[in-house]
Design an enzyme around this catalytic site. Structure first.
Site, short mmCIF file in Angstrom:
data_model
loop_
_atom_site.label_atom_id
_atom_site.label_comp_id
_atom_site.label_asym_id
_atom_site.label_seq_id
_atom_site.Cartn_x
_atom_site.Cartn_y
_atom_site.Cartn_z
N PRO A 71 0.85 -1.19 0.00
CA PRO A 71 0.00 0.00 0.00
C PRO A 71 0.89 1.25 0.00
O PRO A 71 1.94 1.26 0.63
CB PRO A 71 -0.79 -0.11 1.31
CG PRO A 71 -0.11 -1.14 2.13
CD PRO A 71 0.75 -1.96 1.23
N HIS A 72 0.47 2.26 -0.75
CA HIS A 72 1.28 3.48 -0.78
C HIS A 72 0.40 4.68 -1.07
O HIS A 72 -0.69 4.54 -1.61
CB HIS A 72 2.40 3.37 -1.82
CG HIS A 72 1.91 2.98 -3.18
ND1 HIS A 72 1.68 1.67 -3.52
CD2 HIS A 72 1.59 3.71 -4.27
CE1 HIS A 72 1.24 1.62 -4.77
NE2 HIS A 72 1.18 2.85 -5.26
#
Length: 156
Positions: A71-72
């Site tokens: 996730p970013h």
């Protein structure tokens, strides 16, 4: 120190590396990441981080398959890249491309004006996580220091 190249070693800290986190859902994992980052740096908004991570997930899951998610998001007012590494006690559904539950998470929070360096970092991570043996070693770590040292060792 004119070399500003980003590596996993430079963005990950022991405080943001946790082993066998109990999380029941993707949402809970993202909340946990936001809480953790906020605990390390109170100037960063937990809500903002969580919302940005969720918004990014809406564009398409960051579950890259084989139980791994990266996730970013970008964050306004951030002056450095923050990495968070978690192994989960139990795999959670992450809408991953292969529909496998995720138990290995590396979150990346980058400044709003992210550069090609950040993409380079994502590809470094993807490359590391492509190595099944390496992932297995991460999953077998029983405490955070071991996990941190395994993740930040360069080479094989």
């Amino acid at each position: 120190m004119s070399d500003t190249s980003l590596t996993i070693e430079t963005i990950l800290s022991p405080e943001l590396t946790l082993c066998r986190v109990a999380a029941s859902s993707k949402k809970r994992v993202l909340e946990f990441i936001a809480e953790l980052v906020n605990q390390q740096d109170a100037t960063l908004s937990e809500t903002q981080i969580f919302n940005n991570l969720i918004s990014r997930e809406r564009l398409g899951s960051t579950g890259i398959g084989q139980g791994i998610a990266i996730p970013h998001c970008r964050l306004e007012g951030l002056d450095r890249v923050i990495g968070v590494l978690l192994t989960l006690e139990d795999g959670v559904s992450f809408d991953a491309i292969d529909n496998q539950p995720v138990d290995l998470v590396f979150a990346l929070i980058v400044p709003k004006e992210a550069t090609s360096e950040h993409l380079e970092l994502l590809s470094q991570l993807a490359e590391k996580f492509n190595d099944r043996n390496f992932c297995e070693q991460l999953r077998q770590c029983s405490d955070a220091p071991a996990l941190f040292s395994r993740m930040t060792q360069s080479g094989d």
